[in-house]
Design an enzyme around this catalytic site. Structure first.
Site, PDB file in Angstrom:
ATOM      1  N   ALA A  22       0.914  -1.262  -0.150  1.00  0.00           N
ATOM      2  CA  ALA A  22      -0.423   0.772   0.036  1.00  0.00           C
ATOM      3  C   ALA A  22       0.515   1.511  -0.168  1.00  0.00           C
ATOM      4  O   ALA A  22      -0.095   2.321  -0.205  1.00  0.00           O
ATOM      5  CB  ALA A  22      -1.268  -0.127   1.201  1.00  0.00           C
ATOM      6  N   PHE A  33      -7.049   1.695   3.390  1.00  0.00           N
ATOM      7  CA  PHE A  33      -8.489   1.585   3.582  1.00  0.00           C
ATOM      8  C   PHE A  33      -8.589   0.957   4.954  1.00  0.00           C
ATOM      9  O   PHE A  33     -10.069   1.495   5.649  1.00  0.00           O
ATOM     10  CB  PHE A  33      -8.762   0.456   2.768  1.00  0.00           C
ATOM     11  CG  PHE A  33      -8.833   0.230   1.362  1.00  0.00           C
ATOM     12  CD1 PHE A  33      -9.275   1.608   0.727  1.00  0.00           C
ATOM     13  CD2 PHE A  33      -8.213  -0.103   0.507  1.00  0.00           C
ATOM     14  CE1 PHE A  33      -8.983   1.973  -1.150  1.00  0.00           C
ATOM     15  CE2 PHE A  33      -8.121  -0.356  -0.973  1.00  0.00           C
ATOM     16  CZ  PHE A  33      -8.478   1.679  -1.298  1.00  0.00           C
ATOM     17  N   ILE A 101      -4.399  -3.238  -4.810  1.00  0.00           N
ATOM     18  CA  ILE A 101      -5.593  -3.635  -6.092  1.00  0.00           C
ATOM     19  C   ILE A 101      -5.853  -2.890  -6.855  1.00  0.00           C
ATOM     20  O   ILE A 101      -6.883  -2.422  -7.984  1.00  0.00           O
ATOM     21  CB  ILE A 101      -6.580  -4.586  -5.256  1.00  0.00           C
ATOM     22  CG1 ILE A 101      -7.207  -3.426  -4.624  1.00  0.00           C
ATOM     23  CG2 ILE A 101      -6.333  -5.641  -4.993  1.00  0.00           C
ATOM     24  CD1 ILE A 101      -8.908  -3.884  -3.296  1.00  0.00           C
ATOM     25  N   HIS A 119      -3.657 -10.221  -4.647  1.00  0.00           N
ATOM     26  CA  HIS A 119      -4.459  -9.665  -4.001  1.00  0.00           C
ATOM     27  C   HIS A 119      -5.260  -9.168  -5.180  1.00  0.00           C
ATOM     28  O   HIS A 119      -6.639  -9.274  -5.350  1.00  0.00           O
ATOM     29  CB  HIS A 119      -4.689  -9.155  -3.463  1.00  0.00           C
ATOM     30  CG  HIS A 119      -3.360  -9.529  -1.952  1.00  0.00           C
ATOM     31  ND1 HIS A 119      -3.009  -8.886  -0.530  1.00  0.00           N
ATOM     32  CD2 HIS A 119      -3.503 -10.683  -2.161  1.00  0.00           C
ATOM     33  CE1 HIS A 119      -2.295  -9.302  -0.109  1.00  0.00           C
ATOM     34  NE2 HIS A 119      -2.123 -10.662   0.072  1.00  0.00           N
ATOM     35  N   CYS A 152     -23.822 -12.427 -13.806  1.00  0.00           N
ATOM     36  CA  CYS A 152     -23.179 -12.414 -15.235  1.00  0.00           C
ATOM     37  C   CYS A 152     -24.733 -12.535 -16.436  1.00  0.00           C
ATOM     38  O   CYS A 152     -25.307 -13.429 -16.601  1.00  0.00           O
ATOM     39  CB  CYS A 152     -22.791 -13.978 -15.254  1.00  0.00           C
ATOM     40  SG  CYS A 152     -21.802 -14.194 -17.319  1.00  0.00           S
ATOM     41  N   SER A 193       5.375  -1.599   1.773  1.00  0.00           N
ATOM     42  CA  SER A 193       4.831  -2.992   2.641  1.00  0.00           C
ATOM     43  C   SER A 193       5.207  -3.421   4.047  1.00  0.00           C
ATOM     44  O   SER A 193       6.472  -3.109   4.003  1.00  0.00           O
ATOM     45  CB  SER A 193       4.758  -4.510   1.541  1.00  0.00           C
ATOM     46  OG  SER A 193       4.491  -5.524   2.553  1.00  0.00           O
TER      47      SER A 193
HETATM   48 ZN   LIG Z   1     -20.791 -15.540 -16.515  1.00  0.00          ZN
END
Ligand SMILES: [Zn+2]
Length: 250
Positions: A22, A33, A101, A119, A152, A193
């Site tokens: 981070a 966060f 991320i 991650h 989806c 880190s």
């Molecule tokens: Zn799917």
């Protein structure tokens, strides 16, 4: 060793591995966060098992990720992200392992072949059932005040941001690449880190045991500082500026 000596070693290395956390993104304006006022104090991260089991947990996940998405739209790579790209251009980068991320290494220009996002990433949404990939904007821009968790359009499975959630298993291929780079590194550099979370903390140890020179650059001391050959506690952008000037004069 001091920065001068470290820079001398870096100059001749063809197998540098960076490991970032981070701290490298704070100068881009990505807050911790966990810190007070951080997004995790407003929206609790959801355990993966809960995400699978309950619609209200899924909605909580999307509320947190929507807030993160709004933030990530505004942040850009900083000097440190770009400095690591220079290592790749010079043919010195074996690999870059990140815990982040925020996708900033990729946006800075580090290639997929050299990047492991341990991650996962918030810069992608995927279907948990068929793995279809979605652009985050296409999902988040449709989430209003009230919404049901997105599914989806191909298979009806649950969509989820492509980060690794608490309780979700670590991606096998990413772990293997990170392990192999750690074994092969001749210089292993930790950037921003705190090395307090596993498996993050294991990679520098593997590298050191396999004979790499270990460098740790972090604002605060870490539990592995005693094992490191070079330690720099301070601002990360400033460190890269100083390193770059040493690498420049040969
Ligand atoms: Zn799917």
């Amino acid at each position: 060793m001091n920065l001068e000596q470290f820079a001398t070693r870096v100059k001749t290395s063809r197998a540098v591995v960076f490991f970032t956390g981070a701290g490298i993104s704070t100068e881009s304006g990505v807050p911790d966060f966990r810190s007070p006022g951080g997004v995790w104090t407003k929206y609790q991260p959801v355990l993966f098992q809960d995400f699978l089991a309950s619609e209200s947990a899924r909605i909580q996940h999307w509320q947190l990720k929507k807030a993160t998405y709004e933030l990530f739209k505004t942040v850009e790579p900083n000097f440190a992200h770009l400095a690591i790209c220079e290592f790749e251009k010079r043919g010195q980068l074996l690999g870059l392992i990140t815990q982040n991320i925020d996708g900033l290494h990729k946006i800075a220009g580090t290639s997929d072949a050299k990047l492991v996002e341990l991650h996962g990433t918030d810069r992608l949404v995927t279907c948990l059932k068929c793995a279809k990939r979605y652009e985050p904007a296409d999902i988040y821009e449709d989430l209003g005040e009230e919404f049901t968790a997105p599914t989806c359009d191909a298979c009806g499975g649950f969509l989820k941001s492509a980060n690794v959630s608490f309780g979700q298993s670590m991606p096998v291929e990413a772990m293997q690449r990170a392990q192999s780079w750690s074994e092969q590194a001749d210089i292993f550099v930790v950037i921003g880190s705190s090395l307090q979370v596993q498996p993050a903390a294991s990679f520098p140890v593997i590298a050191k045991r396999c004979g790499a020179l270990l460098a740790i650059v972090n604002r605060d001391p870490t539990p592995l500082d005693d094992m490191a050959d070079f330690v720099h506690n301070g601002a990360i952008g400033d460190f890269f500026r100083r390193l770059q000037s040493k690498l420049g004069d040969s």
